[in-house]
Design a protein around this motif. Structure first.
Motif, PDB file in Angstrom:
ATOM      1  N   ILE A 216       0.830  -1.203   0.000  1.00  0.00           N
ATOM      2  CA  ILE A 216       0.000   0.000   0.000  1.00  0.00           C
ATOM      3  C   ILE A 216       0.863   1.251   0.000  1.00  0.00           C
ATOM      4  O   ILE A 216       1.718   1.427   0.866  1.00  0.00           O
ATOM      5  N   GLY A 217       0.637   2.121  -0.976  1.00  0.00           N
ATOM      6  CA  GLY A 217       1.326   3.398  -1.050  1.00  0.00           C
ATOM      7  C   GLY A 217       0.323   4.518  -1.164  1.00  0.00           C
ATOM      8  O   GLY A 217      -0.705   4.518  -0.478  1.00  0.00           O
ATOM      9  N   CYS A 218       0.590   5.460  -2.062  1.00  0.00           N
ATOM     10  CA  CYS A 218      -0.356   6.553  -2.293  1.00  0.00           C
ATOM     11  C   CYS A 218      -1.583   6.031  -3.031  1.00  0.00           C
ATOM     12  O   CYS A 218      -1.502   5.114  -3.856  1.00  0.00           O
ATOM     13  N   GLN A 219      -2.711   6.637  -2.764  1.00  0.00           N
ATOM     14  CA  GLN A 219      -3.976   6.149  -3.308  1.00  0.00           C
ATOM     15  C   GLN A 219      -4.003   6.115  -4.839  1.00  0.00           C
ATOM     16  O   GLN A 219      -4.430   5.107  -5.420  1.00  0.00           O
ATOM     17  N   THR A 222      -1.827   3.004  -6.278  1.00  0.00           N
ATOM     18  CA  THR A 222      -1.956   1.694  -5.655  1.00  0.00           C
ATOM     19  C   THR A 222      -3.263   1.058  -6.108  1.00  0.00           C
ATOM     20  O   THR A 222      -4.323   1.676  -6.028  1.00  0.00           O
ATOM     21  N   SER A 223      -3.164  -0.167  -6.595  1.00  0.00           N
ATOM     22  CA  SER A 223      -4.368  -0.886  -7.024  1.00  0.00           C
ATOM     23  C   SER A 223      -4.399  -2.268  -6.388  1.00  0.00           C
ATOM     24  O   SER A 223      -3.400  -2.738  -5.844  1.00  0.00           O
ATOM     25  N   LYS A 224      -5.542  -2.904  -6.460  1.00  0.00           N
ATOM     26  CA  LYS A 224      -5.672  -4.244  -5.903  1.00  0.00           C
ATOM     27  C   LYS A 224      -4.810  -5.227  -6.691  1.00  0.00           C
ATOM     28  O   LYS A 224      -4.541  -5.048  -7.880  1.00  0.00           O
ATOM     29  N   VAL A 225      -4.384  -6.287  -6.004  1.00  0.00           N
ATOM     30  CA  VAL A 225      -3.554  -7.319  -6.616  1.00  0.00           C
ATOM     31  C   VAL A 225      -4.414  -8.552  -6.870  1.00  0.00           C
ATOM     32  O   VAL A 225      -5.147  -9.006  -5.982  1.00  0.00           O
ATOM     33  N   LYS A 226      -4.309  -9.085  -8.081  1.00  0.00           N
ATOM     34  CA  LYS A 226      -5.095 -10.258  -8.448  1.00  0.00           C
ATOM     35  C   LYS A 226      -4.434 -11.536  -7.924  1.00  0.00           C
ATOM     36  O   LYS A 226      -3.220 -11.561  -7.688  1.00  0.00           O
ATOM     37  N   PRO A 227      -5.208 -12.595  -7.731  1.00  0.00           N
ATOM     38  CA  PRO A 227      -4.629 -13.867  -7.276  1.00  0.00           C
ATOM     39  C   PRO A 227      -3.501 -14.317  -8.200  1.00  0.00           C
ATOM     40  O   PRO A 227      -3.637 -14.299  -9.420  1.00  0.00           O
ATOM     41  N   GLY A 228      -2.372 -14.696  -7.618  1.00  0.00           N
ATOM     42  CA  GLY A 228      -1.235 -15.164  -8.401  1.00  0.00           C
ATOM     43  C   GLY A 228      -0.244 -14.085  -8.778  1.00  0.00           C
ATOM     44  O   GLY A 228       0.871 -14.380  -9.232  1.00  0.00           O
ATOM     45  N   ASP A 230       2.403 -10.875  -8.129  1.00  0.00           N
ATOM     46  CA  ASP A 230       3.369 -10.458  -7.125  1.00  0.00           C
ATOM     47  C   ASP A 230       2.698  -9.492  -6.154  1.00  0.00           C
ATOM     48  O   ASP A 230       1.813  -8.719  -6.542  1.00  0.00           O
ATOM     49  N   GLU A 231       3.127  -9.527  -4.893  1.00  0.00           N
ATOM     50  CA  GLU A 231       2.474  -8.705  -3.874  1.00  0.00           C
ATOM     51  C   GLU A 231       2.620  -7.213  -4.147  1.00  0.00           C
ATOM     52  O   GLU A 231       1.815  -6.415  -3.668  1.00  0.00           O
ATOM     53  N   ARG A 232       3.647  -6.806  -4.902  1.00  0.00           N
ATOM     54  CA  ARG A 232       3.830  -5.390  -5.215  1.00  0.00           C
ATOM     55  C   ARG A 232       3.343  -5.039  -6.619  1.00  0.00           C
ATOM     56  O   ARG A 232       3.611  -3.953  -7.124  1.00  0.00           O
ATOM     57  N   ALA A 233       2.595  -5.959  -7.243  1.00  0.00           N
ATOM     58  CA  ALA A 233       2.102  -5.708  -8.600  1.00  0.00           C
ATOM     59  C   ALA A 233       1.143  -4.531  -8.658  1.00  0.00           C
ATOM     60  O   ALA A 233       0.959  -3.923  -9.719  1.00  0.00           O
ATOM     61  N   GLY A 234       0.527  -4.206  -7.548  1.00  0.00           N
ATOM     62  CA  GLY A 234      -0.422  -3.101  -7.527  1.00  0.00           C
ATOM     63  C   GLY A 234       0.202  -1.740  -7.340  1.00  0.00           C
ATOM     64  O   GLY A 234      -0.512  -0.732  -7.295  1.00  0.00           O
TER      65      GLY A 234
END
Length: 256
Positions: A216-219, A222-228, A230-234
């Motif tokens: 989570i960073g600036c609004q 930052t977007s939601k991460v889809k299943p599968g 990378d945790e920083r993909a958003g």
């Protein structure tokens, strides 16, 4: 001078203090060679009391995993300066989570830093700079405020881990960052270990994690991460960007 107990009566030796002022460019390598076998808590203790007493801060985003490092450091010393950069584009949930953790952990020296109003008026008056120049937006909202906040400190704690991104895969406990040393106590932790620690210590989670935001960073960026994924993909989705700049040597001495 610290004393090292060798484990049997009368067996203790003096450990000379580390000379930060005269360590030079090899300081980080020397520190890693000397202390890399220690636990995360021991790294924190050495940094606070032996290496940089009174001259180290913890920089925290109060993001998805921030409670772990904050808890480790607070369990050693709750008065450590904690620098929080309010970019003024954060999720409201992040600001509320900051307040929750301050209360829960008993932190007594949290310093909230904001961007320079003149810089915002000149370069991001309409809060749209992130759309045209994300690097510049990060610079005026994160990097420059952090540079100001770290004035007077010789070192700072970060919560970075190797698993988070390819750009972090080789980081060590200690890194040279300009005239300062970055201390990364959790560098070798896995995502599973972080989650286990949060559960074991019954630490509150950032409310957005349950909604699909593992990083989570600036609004706006930052977007939601889809299943599968990378945790920083958003973070900065669709851009050739994985860091805000404060861990790329762009502060004089920054992320979180």
């Amino acid at each position: 001078m610290a004393r090292l107990d060798l484990g049997f009566p009368g067996a203790a030796v003096d450990i000379p203090p580390f000379d930060h002022e005269n360590a030079g460019l090899d300081e980080a390598a020397t520190l890693n060679a000397r202390f890399s076998n220690l636990s995360s808590r021991e790294i924190v203790e050495r940094a606070l009391f032996d290496l940089f007493p009174g001259r180290i801060a913890l920089v925290s985003s109060f993001g998805a995993e921030s409670a772990v490092l904050l808890h480790v450091v607070a369990s050693v010393d709750r008065t450590v300066p904690v620098v929080f950069i309010d970019t003024q584009r954060l999720f409201p949930e992040t600001l509320a989570y900051r307040d929750t953790l301050i209360d829960r952990l008993g932190l007594t020296n949290v310093r909230t830093v904001a961007p320079d109003p003149a810089a915002l008026a000149e370069k991001d008056r309409y809060k749209a700079l992130w759309m045209t120049d994300a690097d510049q937006c990060c610079h005026i909202r994160k990097t420059e405020p952090l540079t100001r906040a770290l004035a007077g400190f010789d070192a700072w704690f970060t919560g970075r881990k190797r698993f988070q991104a390819a750009t972090r895969a080789e980081i060590q406990f200690f890194e040279l960052d300009g005239a300062r040393i970055k201390v990364n106590p959790l560098v070798s932790w896995s995502s599973a270990e972080l989650k286990s620690y949060l559960a074991e210590q019954d630490l509150p989670r950032h409310p957005l994690v349950a909604q699909g935001y593992p990083s989570i960073g600036c609004q706006p960026c930052t977007s939601k991460v889809k299943p599968g994924e990378d945790e920083r993909a958003g973070r900065w989705r669709g851009l050739d960007k994985t860091e805000c700049g404060i861990h790329l040597g762009e502060s004089d001495g920054s992320g979180i």
